[in-house]
Design an enzyme around this catalytic site. Structure first.
Site, PDB file in Angstrom:
ATOM      1  CG  MET A  93     -14.946 -22.412   2.085  1.00 13.60           C
ATOM      2  SD  MET A  93     -13.887 -23.774   2.617  1.00 13.60           S
ATOM      3  CE  MET A  93     -14.917 -25.198   2.337  1.00 13.60           C
ATOM      4  CG  MET A 112     -15.681 -24.286   8.762  1.00 12.73           C
ATOM      5  SD  MET A 112     -15.691 -25.820   7.787  1.00 12.73           S
ATOM      6  CE  MET A 112     -14.222 -26.605   8.458  1.00 12.73           C
ATOM      7  CG  HIS A 148     -11.356 -24.460   7.414  1.00 15.38           C
ATOM      8  ND1 HIS A 148     -11.912 -25.157   6.353  1.00 15.38           N
ATOM      9  CD2 HIS A 148     -12.110 -23.330   7.543  1.00 15.38           C
ATOM     10  CE1 HIS A 148     -12.940 -24.482   5.860  1.00 15.38           C
ATOM     11  NE2 HIS A 148     -13.081 -23.384   6.574  1.00 15.38           N
ATOM     12  CB  SER A 190      -9.266 -32.154   4.645  1.00 14.37           C
ATOM     13  OG  SER A 190     -10.297 -32.346   5.603  1.00 14.37           O
ATOM     14  CG  ASP A 217     -11.287 -26.796   2.183  1.00 10.84           C
ATOM     15  OD1 ASP A 217     -11.456 -27.974   1.826  1.00 10.84           O
ATOM     16  OD2 ASP A 217     -11.397 -26.410   3.372  1.00 10.84           O
ATOM     17  CG  MET A 254     -16.749 -28.671  10.681  1.00  8.31           C
ATOM     18  SD  MET A 254     -17.572 -29.717   9.474  1.00  8.31           S
ATOM     19  CE  MET A 254     -16.322 -29.770   8.186  1.00  8.31           C
ATOM     20  CG  ASP A 273     -11.843 -29.346   7.439  1.00 14.32           C
ATOM     21  OD1 ASP A 273     -11.763 -28.151   7.099  1.00 14.32           O
ATOM     22  OD2 ASP A 273     -11.513 -30.294   6.702  1.00 14.32           O
ATOM     23  CG  HIS A 296      -7.324 -28.356   5.820  1.00 15.41           C
ATOM     24  ND1 HIS A 296      -7.181 -26.991   5.640  1.00 15.41           N
ATOM     25  CD2 HIS A 296      -8.662 -28.583   5.839  1.00 15.41           C
ATOM     26  CE1 HIS A 296      -8.374 -26.416   5.548  1.00 15.41           C
ATOM     27  NE2 HIS A 296      -9.295 -27.371   5.668  1.00 15.41           N
TER      28      HIS A 296
HETATM   29  C1  DX5 Z   1     -15.425 -28.852   4.136  1.00 18.88           C
HETATM   30  C2  DX5 Z   1     -14.005 -28.859   4.614  1.00 18.88           C
HETATM   31  C3  DX5 Z   1     -13.041 -29.482   3.687  1.00 18.88           C
HETATM   32  C4  DX5 Z   1     -13.314 -30.921   3.346  1.00 18.88           C
HETATM   33  C5  DX5 Z   1     -12.811 -31.170   1.963  1.00 18.88           C
HETATM   34  O1  DX5 Z   1     -16.181 -28.084   4.999  1.00 18.88           O
HETATM   35  O2  DX5 Z   1     -13.561 -27.533   4.850  1.00 18.88           O
HETATM   36  O3  DX5 Z   1     -11.713 -29.319   4.164  1.00 18.88           O
HETATM   37  O4  DX5 Z   1     -12.734 -31.829   4.220  1.00 18.88           O
HETATM   38  O5  DX5 Z   1     -13.141 -32.465   1.591  1.00 18.88           O
HETATM   39  P1  DX5 Z   1     -13.042 -32.970   0.100  1.00 18.88           P
HETATM   40  O6  DX5 Z   1     -11.615 -32.801  -0.316  1.00 18.88           O
HETATM   41  O7  DX5 Z   1     -13.457 -34.402   0.219  1.00 18.88           O
HETATM   42  O8  DX5 Z   1     -13.991 -32.137  -0.700  1.00 18.88           O
HETATM   43 ZN    ZN Z   2     -11.398 -27.179   5.357  1.00 16.98          ZN
END
Ligand code: DX5
Ligand code: ZN
Length: 219
Positions: A138, A69, A67, A9, A176, A38, A36, A34
């Site tokens: 998750m 969000m 991903h 990620s 994840d 948000m 993220d 990956h």
């Molecule tokens: C959280 C994200 C993850 C995050 C994971 O909302 O979806 O992808 O980056 O980070 P680690 O591996 O540090 O838990």
């Molecule tokens: Zn993620």
């Protein structure tokens, strides 16, 4: 079950050098990148949008696993598809018609994933699983990297592994959040075949990435 894939990620990357970081994890053996996304509304953090995905696209030929969000999610699918995403993963809570959202992602020529928050039951997948390419569990509440793995999600991974096997289809089971050298083998044993790892990939800086990825993959 298929080979274990590692999807670093980039949330844990150095955002001032994102292109270089993507190249570095690619060269270090990442299977997927990956990303993220948000919006500060669906989750309490704001990260990156389609313009950044587009800017990063030339830095790796590996699949971009995006991903989402964000809510509403439907109005942004096309922008992320055009920006170069290969996989678009959506939360059922991010729109009123998840099945339609999955169909739309496929119409855009992309792979469709559905992601379950820690409090969302596996049952949510009953009438979706046949149509998705990927299920993401998750193992932390979404929004931030560096959180601790939530144990109860192992049972959910086991349940979803059974559901996937029953379909006989080629569907990835991704996990994840809080994945490290302790939790990775447990998630794999429960049935996961794609591990997202932010903190565990990027710790130690670029010279450590290859080792970090290899150790996660070996379980
Ligand atoms: C959280 C994200 C993850 C995050 C994971 O909302 O979806 O992808 O980056 O980070 P680690 O591996 O540090 O838990
Ligand atoms: Zn993620």
């Amino acid at each position: 079950m298929s080979a274990i894939r590692i999807a670093p990620s980039i949330l844990s990357a150095d955002f001032a050098r994102l292109g270089e970081e993507v190249r570095a994890i690619d060269e270090a053996g990442a299977d997927w990148i990956h990303v993220d996304v948000m919006d500060g509304h669906f989750v309490p953090n704001i990260t990156i949008g389609p313009m950044v995905v587009k800017a990063l696209r030339p830095h790796s030929a590996k699949p971009f696993d995006v991903h989402l969000m964000i809510s509403p999610v439907d109005s942004y699918l096309e922008a992320f598809a055009e920006a170069g995403a290969d996989i678009l993963t959506v939360h059922p809570e991010a729109g009123p018609h998840t099945h339609r959202t999955v169909q739309r992602i496929k119409q855009l020529g992309k792979q469709a994933g559905v992601v379950l928050n820690p409090g969302t039951p596996a049952k949510m997948l009953d009438y979706l699983i046949e149509d998705v390419d990927l299920v993401l569990v998750m193992s932390v509440n979404p929004g931030f990297g560096g959180q601790s793995f939530i144990e109860s999600q192992l049972r959910k991974i086991e349940a979803i592994r059974k559901m996937i096997d029953k379909t006989g289809k080629d569907i990835r089971l991704q996990v994840d959040g809080g994945i490290d050298l302790i939790t990775a083998p447990r998630a794999i044993a429960a049935g996961a075949d794609v591990l997202v790892a932010g903190t565990a990939t990027f710790k130690g800086g670029p010279s450590a990435y290859a080792d970090n990825i290899r150790r996660l993959r070996e379980g």
